[in-house]
Each structure stands twice: as C-alpha cells, then as structure tokens.
Write an enzyme that holds these catalytic residues in place. Structure first.
Site, PDB file in Angstrom:
ATOM      1  CB  CYS A  33      -0.917   0.002   1.222  1.00 19.41           C
ATOM      2  SG  CYS A  33      -1.975   1.458   1.349  1.00 19.41           S
ATOM      3  CB  THR A  63      -0.008   0.989  -5.374  1.00 19.59           C
ATOM      4  OG1 THR A  63      -1.347   0.731  -4.916  1.00 19.59           O
ATOM      5  CG2 THR A  63       0.996   0.700  -4.269  1.00 19.59           C
ATOM      6  CB  CYS A 105      -5.184   4.466  -4.689  1.00 31.11           C
ATOM      7  SG  CYS A 105      -4.402   2.837  -4.842  1.00 31.11           S
TER       8      CYS A 105
END
Length: 275
Positions: A74, A209, A207
C-alpha cells in the site's frame, strides 16, 4: 485497551498498531480488522497496519484491507507507516522495512514522506475488456498490487464506482481481482486520478500504488515525464518519480503528506460485537 494511531495519507486513512512485542491478543485478527475499520460503528479506516520486529531491516508490517483481506503493498500506507515509525522512535528519518511485496525504503521530512517502491512488473498495454454493453481499452501493471488504468476525458464525470467494481471482478483479472484507476492527462507532468480499490470495495480518496500505476502507464504511452504530480480525489497531490528502462521502469518513488489524525486506546467495545 489497545493503543493505536489514526493516520491519513492524502485521503487514505489507516489504523496503526505497534505490535513489536507480539502482545496483541484479539483472537481472530481478520474479524478484529473488519470491526475496527467499520465506519460509524468503530474507528473506521481503509486498512490497518501491525508493526512487527524484523531481523533484516528496521521493522516489518502486516497490512489488512478494511474487509480483512491481507495485502502485500500500500503506497499511501507505506508513507504513513514510515512517519509512525519515526515518531515512535522505531526508526530514524531514513529507514527500510519489510512488506509482502519486498523491502521498502523511506525518508521522513516533517509531514512529507518519500518512499521507494519495489520494482513494478506485469506491464500490459492496450487490452480490451467487455463491461456489460461496452468495450473498454485498458492497461495494467503491478506496482506492489495489481492495477488497471483506463484513460477518460473527465474523471469527475465518470461512474467510478460501478465501472471500477466491474473491472475489479472481471474474469480477466481473476482469481485475485484488481484495482481500477480512471485517469485524465492534465499536462505532461500532471494527472487527475480516481481509484476503485480492491479490499475496500469502493472508491477511496487516494491510492498511492494506483497513482504510481497511472503515472507509469501514461509515461509508457508518451503522455507524461517524470516527475508526475497526481491530483487524487481528496484534492491533494502525490508526486511520482521514476526512470525509464528498455522494457519498463526502475527507481520508482512516491512522495506526499502523511498526517497524524489522532492517537488513542481501543476499548473492547470497539471490536467485540455483542459483548
């Protein structure tokens, strides 16, 4: 009572627990995670990190999505974990730690954290998948976890939830499923990205990634150059650095704010339902 920190990485929020002494005694960890990550009922978060000892580097983590599934990586969580470790004296301002995806290096500068991600792989360009009555042109890459990227004219006028859920569960990406990112190019150093995350099973405000995946695939298409600023749904900016290679990318970094929201103690009532 269980001591914890609540942190936010550009809109991704997490619960972090120092479990280096192995004293966390909650029985079924998956049910514990699902309970404390439930919004309005408990603390609420996109995921939970347990920080544990490592005999190789400064520490290691175990990371769980809000639905209790364990994930290898993450990006925004890595930034929060690094600042957490620095604040608690677990590691210095420069550190390395183990994840399910490999060793991550990080540097903490105040509330700005820069992490060097593991090498991306499984890059596939120009796939076609059918979602109900439409065909989508998509690209995919694994930046620690799998991501699909679909370019759109305006992410703010796009059905991220339903399209993202359909891509996440599409037979082409089974059995593990995938995350789905909807991307618009602003200029040659800026993207706008919205992401549907596997494990959260909804759109998240950011997010890490996924932002990296969007930047790398946009670069592969010749649309952007490093560094790339990605504006996520929270309104914050993530900065991605990378180097091109003959068949992919190397030296991939993710940089952005990692904010402490609060610290506290979990009562049993926060996670023991019906007791």
């Amino acid at each position: 009572m269980i001591e914890f920190y609540k942190m936010s990485g550009s809109g991704n929020d997490f619960i972090l627990i120092d479990n280096r002494d192995g004293s966390l005694a909650v029985g079924d960890v998956v049910e514990f995670v699902k309970s404390v990550c439930e919004r309005k009922i408990s603390v609420g978060a996109d995921g939970l990190f347990l920080i544990e000892r490592s005999d190789r580097v400064d520490f290691r983590w175990r990371f769980y999505n809000a639905d209790g599934s364990e994930a290898a990586m993450c990006g925004n969580g890595a930034r929060c974990v690094a600042r957490f470790a620095y604040l608690l004296g677990i590691a210095g301002a420069r550190m390395s730690f183990e994840t399910g995806a490999g060793i991550i290096d990080a540097e903490v500068r105040g509330d700005i954290v820069k992490v060097r991600l593991t090498e991306p792989y499984a890059l596939f360009m120009d796939d076609e998948i059918r979602i109900e009555n439409q065909v989508l042109f998509v690209h995919s890459i694994n930046t620690g976890v799998p991501h699909v990227v679909h370019f759109v004219r305006d992410p703010d006028d796009f059905d991220v939830f339903n399209t993202g859920r359909a891509i996440r569960r599409h037979e082409h990406y089974q059995p593990a499923g995938t995350n789905a990112n909807f991307v618009a190019v602003v200029d040659d150093h800026t993207l706008r990205v919205r992401t549907y995350e596997r494990g959260v099973e909804d759109e998240t405000l950011a997010c890490g990634t996924g932002s990296v995946a969007a930047a790398l695939i946009a670069a592969r298409k010749g649309l952007v150059e490093s560094p790339v600023d990605v504006r996520v749904q929270s309104g914050e900016l993530l900065r991605i650095y990378f180097e091109r290679t003959a068949d992919g990318f190397t030296n991939v970094y993710l940089e952005g704010k990692a904010k402490v929201v609060y610290q506290g103690k979990l009562w049993n009532e926060a996670w023991k339902k019906g007791e």
